[in-house]
Write a protein that holds these residues in place. Structure first.
Motif, short mmCIF file in Angstrom:
data_model
loop_
_atom_site.label_atom_id
_atom_site.label_comp_id
_atom_site.label_asym_id
_atom_site.label_seq_id
_atom_site.Cartn_x
_atom_site.Cartn_y
_atom_site.Cartn_z
N ILE A 112 -4.76 14.27 -9.37
CA ILE A 112 -3.62 14.55 -10.27
C ILE A 112 -4.11 15.46 -11.41
O ILE A 112 -5.32 15.59 -11.63
CB ILE A 112 -3.01 13.25 -10.87
N PRO A 113 -3.19 16.08 -12.13
CA PRO A 113 -3.62 16.88 -13.28
C PRO A 113 -4.41 16.01 -14.26
O PRO A 113 -4.11 14.82 -14.44
CB PRO A 113 -2.29 17.33 -13.91
N LYS A 114 -5.42 16.59 -14.87
CA LYS A 114 -6.28 15.84 -15.79
C LYS A 114 -5.45 15.21 -16.90
O LYS A 114 -4.68 15.90 -17.58
CB LYS A 114 -7.33 16.78 -16.38
N ALA A 115 -5.61 13.89 -17.05
CA ALA A 115 -4.78 13.18 -18.04
C ALA A 115 -5.66 12.58 -19.13
O ALA A 115 -6.81 12.19 -18.88
CB ALA A 115 -4.02 12.07 -17.34
N VAL A 116 -5.14 12.54 -20.32
CA VAL A 116 -5.86 11.92 -21.44
C VAL A 116 -4.96 10.86 -22.08
O VAL A 116 -3.76 10.81 -21.82
CB VAL A 116 -6.27 12.96 -22.51
N GLU A 117 -5.60 10.04 -22.92
CA GLU A 117 -4.84 8.98 -23.61
C GLU A 117 -3.61 9.55 -24.30
O GLU A 117 -3.69 10.61 -24.93
CB GLU A 117 -5.71 8.37 -24.70
N ASP A 176 0.84 -1.21 0.00
CA ASP A 176 0.00 0.00 0.00
C ASP A 176 0.87 1.25 0.00
O ASP A 176 0.53 2.27 0.62
CB ASP A 176 -0.92 0.06 1.24
N SER A 177 2.00 1.20 -0.67
CA SER A 177 2.93 2.34 -0.64
C SER A 177 2.44 3.48 -1.51
O SER A 177 1.84 3.26 -2.57
CB SER A 177 4.29 1.90 -1.16
N HIS A 178 2.76 4.68 -1.07
CA HIS A 178 2.40 5.88 -1.82
C HIS A 178 3.59 6.33 -2.68
O HIS A 178 4.71 6.43 -2.20
CB HIS A 178 2.05 7.02 -0.85
N HIS A 179 3.34 6.58 -3.95
CA HIS A 179 4.32 7.24 -4.81
C HIS A 179 3.62 8.44 -5.44
O HIS A 179 2.54 8.29 -6.02
CB HIS A 179 4.79 6.30 -5.94
N ASP A 180 4.25 9.61 -5.36
CA ASP A 180 3.69 10.78 -6.03
C ASP A 180 3.70 10.56 -7.54
O ASP A 180 4.55 9.83 -8.07
CB ASP A 180 4.56 12.02 -5.72
N ILE A 181 2.74 11.20 -8.21
CA ILE A 181 2.64 11.05 -9.67
C ILE A 181 2.64 12.43 -10.32
O ILE A 181 1.90 13.33 -9.89
CB ILE A 181 1.35 10.29 -10.05
N GLU A 182 3.45 12.58 -11.33
CA GLU A 182 3.41 13.80 -12.16
C GLU A 182 2.82 13.43 -13.52
O GLU A 182 2.99 12.31 -13.99
CB GLU A 182 4.83 14.37 -12.37
N VAL A 183 2.11 14.39 -14.11
CA VAL A 183 1.56 14.16 -15.46
C VAL A 183 2.21 15.19 -16.38
O VAL A 183 2.14 16.39 -16.12
CB VAL A 183 0.03 14.34 -15.47
N TYR A 184 2.88 14.71 -17.40
CA TYR A 184 3.65 15.64 -18.25
C TYR A 184 2.81 16.20 -19.39
O TYR A 184 3.02 15.89 -20.56
CB TYR A 184 4.93 14.94 -18.74
N ASN A 185 1.79 16.98 -19.00
CA ASN A 185 1.02 17.73 -20.00
C ASN A 185 0.79 19.14 -19.46
O ASN A 185 1.31 19.49 -18.40
CB ASN A 185 -0.31 17.01 -20.31
#
Ligand code: LLP
Length: 416
Positions: free
Chosen positions: A353-358, A317-326
């Motif tokens: 997280i920032p809105k992500a698309v395909e 159940d580890s947490h990793h931060d996520i960045e979205v490169y858009n």
């Protein structure tokens, strides 16, 4: 570059490289490793205390990529190993046998023999293993792993001191350790401990150090004491989680070491075994958004980062931060999942997280410890490539992505 790179920008992680271009060139998913960060973390731990005979043994189980080990070796650290395979790659990376410490647990006589023949010091952690070692290397040197009675860690699965753990000798067994040592004419040159993985406060570690030092005074031929790893890193950087206070830990640690040396009457070597602290922040795992869908109230971001690529969220159940490169300016709460055929294949649940698309590229941060080293081919998926960003910003491939040939290399067909 986008506006969604707060953490990696603060470290200058990509050092002039664009994550999207890296994926275009090397494929997805992709582990990206920063040489500068590895070196920085090695130096911090080498200078943890002022006591002169102090050395960190990098714990290769966290990340045993060859280029990674070569960098650590060039920084002057030693290494610990948990298996003959780790000893093998450490030798390949340029560590000398006397710089490697085999911290074994429930291993076969053959594995002990392998280490002894290579000239690697072995630690054992039960009477039955000490007997096995005595038979393998009568008259030889040995270290024993003690359980100082205190444990720490981010999950019950990684606490290795205190009650309910398979590791180490409890202190009541010391008379029997002495007897077995005598029986096989062994020389007890080292004491080691490891209380668990990932603590953000120094207290439990310092308490275990004090206990182990106190107990160690009775052993008269010691060359070293190794206090293990477990030094934590902040996984919640987007929430400004503070770092482990190394300065405070180091100062208190130093006092205990100096006090011991005075009482013991000999300047022995002291070691630690950090894995995560050196490797975790050195890597970002890049992946691609392959699908976006809703199921009732929940929105799922489907990616190619299944738990075969990064096990930690599923396993602990580890947490990793996520960045979205858009360039998205809008955040949304989503569940980020992988491409493995299990509902538990979740990288981040209900995460904003920032809105992500395909087609977007995402970065899973602090993935350098127990990331690639715990990868598997589950679902017959190919393990990813690894790219190293050199100090001058040049990106170089340091591990190739698996191929179908790698997947099938050991198959033996029974078809006529
Ligand atoms: N020394 C010994 C004897 C160990 O068993 C370990 C880790 C270390 C040193 C290094 O600990 P570190 O400094 O990395 O915390 N897979 C889990 C962590 C398992 C730790 C196993 N032993 C995770 O992903 O959190």
């Amino acid at each position: 570059m986008s506006n969604n790179t707060k953490v990696t920008d603060s470290f200058n992680f990509f050092n002039g490289n664009d994550p999207k271009e890296l994926v275009k060139k090397y494929g997805s998913p992709l582990y990206v490793i920063s040489e500068s960060i590895i070196r920085q973390r090695c130096r911090e731990l080498k200078n943890l205390v002022k006591y002169p005979k102090f050395i960190p043994n990098y714990s290769a189980k966290a990340n045993s990529n060859l280029a990674f080990l070569e960098i650590v070796q060039s920084e002057g650290l030693n290494a610990d190993a948990m298996s003959p395979g780790e000893i093998h790659v450490e030798l390949m990376a340029g560590f000398k046998p006397e710089q490697i410490f085999y911290v074994s647990n429930n291993v076969s006589a053959d594995e002990m023999k392998f280490a002894v023949e290579k000239g690697v010091t072995v630690s054992v952690d039960s009477l039955s293993q000490l007997e096995t070692y005595g038979k393998v290397n009568k008259g030889g040197k040995v270290a024993v792993r003690l359980n100082p009675g205190v444990g720490a860690g981010h999950s019950a699965k990684v606490v290795t001191g205190g009650k309910k753990t398979k590791f180490g000798f409890t202190l009541d067994l010391i008379p029997q350790i002495e007897e077995t040592i005598k029986k096989y004419d062994l020389k007890l040159i080292g004491i080691n401990q490891h209380i668990g993985s990932l603590y953000m406060e120094p207290d439990a570690f310092l308490q275990s150090v004090a206990t182990t030092l106190e107990v160690s005074k009775q052993f008269k031929e010691l060359e070293f004491i190794d206090f293990g790893g477990g030094f934590g890193i902040p996984y919640q950087k987007l929430n400004d989680q503070p770092r482990l206070d190394l300065k405070k830990l180091g100062e208190e640690f130093d006092k205990l070491l100096n006090k011991f040396v005075k009482e013991y009457g000999k300047e022995i070597t002291f070691k630690i075994e950090p894995g995560r602290y050196i490797s975790a922040e050195s890597s970002v795992l890049l992946g691609t958004v392959t699908a976006v869908k809703t199921n009732g109230e929940d929105k799922y971001i489907g990616t190619d980062i299944g738990f075969n690529v990064l096990q930690r969220p599923v396993m602990y159940d580890s947490h990793h931060d996520i960045e979205v490169y858009n360039d998205s300016k809008e955040d949304e709460k989503v569940t980020v999942v992988g491409n493995i055929c299990e509902s538990g294949d979740i990288l981040a649940k209900d995460r904003v997280i920032p809105k992500a698309v395909e087609g977007d590229i995402i970065g899973v941060l602090d993935a350098g410890a127990y990331g690639y080293s715990m990868c598997s081919n589950y679902n017959n998926r190919l393990r990813p490539a690894e790219v190293l960003i050199r100090e001058n910003g040049e990106a170089v491939l340091v591990r190739e992505r698996d191929t179908f040939e790698d997947l099938t290399r050991h198959f033996i067909s029974i078809k006529e």
